[in-house]
Design an enzyme around this catalytic site. Structure first.
Site, PDB file in Angstrom:
ATOM      1  N   ASP A 134       0.790  -1.227   0.000  1.00 43.61           N
ATOM      2  CA  ASP A 134       0.000   0.000   0.000  1.00 43.61           C
ATOM      3  C   ASP A 134       0.831   1.291   0.000  1.00 43.61           C
ATOM      4  OD1 ASP A 134      -2.423   1.486   0.070  1.00 43.61           O
ATOM      5  OD2 ASP A 134      -2.236   1.711   2.226  1.00 43.61           O
ATOM      6  N   SER A 152      -9.933  -4.892 -12.336  1.00 45.81           N
ATOM      7  CA  SER A 152     -10.083  -3.570 -11.756  1.00 45.81           C
ATOM      8  C   SER A 152     -11.491  -3.058 -12.051  1.00 45.81           C
ATOM      9  CB  SER A 152      -9.033  -2.612 -12.342  1.00 45.81           C
ATOM     10  OG  SER A 152      -9.068  -1.374 -11.686  1.00 45.81           O
ATOM     11  N   LEU A 169      -4.135  -5.982  -0.542  1.00 48.93           N
ATOM     12  CA  LEU A 169      -3.174  -6.337  -1.578  1.00 48.93           C
ATOM     13  C   LEU A 169      -1.751  -5.959  -1.180  1.00 48.93           C
ATOM     14  CD1 LEU A 169      -5.175  -4.906  -4.627  1.00 48.93           C
ATOM     15  CD2 LEU A 169      -5.069  -7.308  -3.923  1.00 48.93           C
ATOM     16  N   CYS A 188     -17.533  -6.011 -15.063  1.00 46.68           N
ATOM     17  CA  CYS A 188     -18.467  -4.974 -14.617  1.00 46.68           C
ATOM     18  C   CYS A 188     -19.582  -4.778 -15.641  1.00 46.68           C
ATOM     19  CB  CYS A 188     -17.734  -3.637 -14.404  1.00 46.68           C
ATOM     20  SG  CYS A 188     -16.859  -3.490 -12.840  1.00 46.68           S
ATOM     21  N   CYS A 198     -21.727   6.956  -5.306  1.00 43.85           N
ATOM     22  CA  CYS A 198     -20.653   7.677  -4.620  1.00 43.85           C
ATOM     23  C   CYS A 198     -21.195   8.979  -4.024  1.00 43.85           C
ATOM     24  CB  CYS A 198     -19.516   7.986  -5.585  1.00 43.85           C
ATOM     25  SG  CYS A 198     -18.149   8.896  -4.823  1.00 43.85           S
ATOM     26  N   GLN A 220      -9.131  11.447   6.084  1.00 41.79           N
ATOM     27  CA  GLN A 220      -7.747  11.357   6.543  1.00 41.79           C
ATOM     28  C   GLN A 220      -7.025  12.712   6.546  1.00 41.79           C
ATOM     29  OE1 GLN A 220      -5.594   7.824   4.855  1.00 41.79           O
ATOM     30  NE2 GLN A 220      -7.538   7.452   3.817  1.00 41.79           N
ATOM     31  N   CYS A 240     -14.433   4.973   3.715  1.00 37.50           N
ATOM     32  CA  CYS A 240     -15.795   4.907   3.173  1.00 37.50           C
ATOM     33  C   CYS A 240     -15.954   3.586   2.433  1.00 37.50           C
ATOM     34  CB  CYS A 240     -16.039   6.082   2.228  1.00 37.50           C
ATOM     35  SG  CYS A 240     -17.695   6.104   1.485  1.00 37.50           S
ATOM     36  N   ARG A 295      -2.985   8.540  10.895  1.00 40.56           N
ATOM     37  CA  ARG A 295      -2.905  10.000  10.836  1.00 40.56           C
ATOM     38  C   ARG A 295      -3.074  10.644  12.208  1.00 40.56           C
ATOM     39  NH1 ARG A 295      -1.078  12.966   6.788  1.00 40.56           N
ATOM     40  NH2 ARG A 295      -2.887  14.327   6.458  1.00 40.56           N
ATOM     41  N   LYS A 298      -6.297  13.623  15.558  1.00 45.40           N
ATOM     42  CA  LYS A 298      -6.918  14.875  15.119  1.00 45.40           C
ATOM     43  C   LYS A 298      -7.986  14.674  14.037  1.00 45.40           C
ATOM     44  CE  LYS A 298      -5.759  19.423  13.157  1.00 45.40           C
ATOM     45  NZ  LYS A 298      -4.648  20.272  12.682  1.00 45.40           N
TER      46      LYS A 298
END
Length: 378
Positions: A134, A152, A169, A188, A198, A220, A240, A295, A298
């Site tokens: 990542d 994908s 991954l 898809c 979305c 983030q 999300c 992160r 905060k």
């Protein structure tokens, strides 16, 4: 030993150490990705969290000059929680995305890849490897796609036949020329449910993401959240899942293969008001093992304030007033003032007006004005 035989041994060993899927890809330049990244950069769609230059992200030989192939791995994580706590009007709760349930996946996958690396080096001391999970330069998704882990999807996730897109991954570049696997066919089709669902329109079109609008990215960030997104966050504290939850390929996909990936319900669906009072030490002790903590507290606290505003939780007014008056962080003071305006009431209004008299930070004052404007409209 032939490379075909070695590949089979690696596959068998990967199963022994708990890797759910493994694929092999060439170390050729990711030419299509390179052009796509150039377009993304020109449009300002990148998050800023990406590591390395476009060349480093698409040319494996820049990362390991002797690169001949890349091993891609996937590990499946749960999509449903057992004994999930429910929020109530008296005790509202936030939510961490599924990819942050359980132990930080970076550590889990890196450990598996290091075992794979050692397995190869035990076979041949001249083996060279470079591991990434990542946070490396390569695109985990591009490597997994080329290695046949999955295709994908339009939601910009790798979708596997077995586990849907609920997979972590990672990859390992090596100087061994393993025979490559075949990519999985994109299925898809005409479906665009994820694009339509979305919350912020971050999925510009199937397979193209404006990361700057993605809630996973926005949760983030450490600065004030732009106004247009504050009503979209809901009770999300980190990440999300919407584009995964609506995907037909994920219907019925829920695997529990790894105990370390199981969520602690009270941590992944925490009560919101107690989050406001956590010290740094308390935050690390409670959330430090989760990937969603990287992160710091905060962003989580800012998002908790926004969630309380989303619920218009009047029981939070006293705590928000205290944060507005006492917190040393301007982003937290200002967000608390805005949230008080969103929640409404005479007490909130009086507190904002009083706090504004002694506030010196111009951004915080601007948020206080926004809060008062919201009060006028309520």
């Amino acid at each position: 030993m032939t490379y075909d035989n070695l590949k089979q041994e690696v596959i068998e060993y990967s199963r022994e150490i708990g890797i759910d899927k493994i694929g092999f890809a060439s170390a050729d330049v990711f030419s299509t990705l390179k052009e796509r990244l150039k377009i993304q950069a020109s449009l300002g769609y990148q998050s800023g969290f990406e590591k390395g230059s476009i060349e480093e992200r698409t040319e494996p030989e820049r990362l390991l000059p002797e690169a001949k192939s890349i091993i891609s791995i996937a590990m499946a994580y749960p999509s449903r929680m057992k004994n999930a706590p429910r929020g109530t009007r008296k005790e509202r709760r936030g939510i961490f995305c599924r990819a942050s349930w359980g132990k930080d996946y970076h550590h889990i996958l890196r450990e598996r890849l290091e075992k794979l690396s050692q397995f190869l080096k035990d076979k041949n001391p001249d083996v060279l490897t470079r591991i990434m999970v990542d946070t490396g330069e390569l695109s985990d998704r591009a490597v997994a796609e080329r290695a046949g882990i999955g295709f994908s999807g339009k939601n910009c996730s790798i979708i596997t036949p077995e586990f849907g897109s609920y997979v972590y991954l990672g990859e390992m570049i090596t100087n061994i020329p393993f025979p490559p696997d075949q990519p999985v066919e994109d299925s898809c089709g005409d479906c665009h449910i994820c694009v339509d669902a979305c919350p912020t329109g971050a999925l510009v079109q199937g397979g193209q993401l404006n990361a700057r609008r993605c809630i996973a990215f926005l949760t983030q960030t450490k600065d004030f959240l732009p106004d247009e997104f504050r009503g979209k966050i809901g009770n999300r504290l980190y990440g999300c899942d919407t584009c995964q939850q609506v995907c037909p390929k994920n219907k019925g996909k829920d695997v529990h293969l790894h105990p370390e990936m199981e969520p602690e319900p009270e941590n992944v669906k925490p009560k919101l008001i107690p989050l406001l009072k956590l010290s740094n030490r308390e935050f690390r002790e409670r959330f430090g093992s989760m990937s969603g903590s990287w992160r710091g507290k905060k962003p989580i606290q800012r998002n908790a304030i926004l969630a309380l505003a989303h619920y218009k939780d009047k029981s939070a007014v006293n705590d928000l007033i205290a944060m507005m008056n006492e917190d040393p962080r301007p982003v937290i003071r200002g967000t608390a003032a805005w949230a008080l305006g969103k929640i409404g009431g005479n007490k909130a209004e009086e507190a904002i007006k009083e706090a504004m008299q002694k506030e010196t930070d111009m951004q915080v004052i601007q948020e206080m004005k926004k809060g008062l404007d919201l009060l006028k409209k309520s």
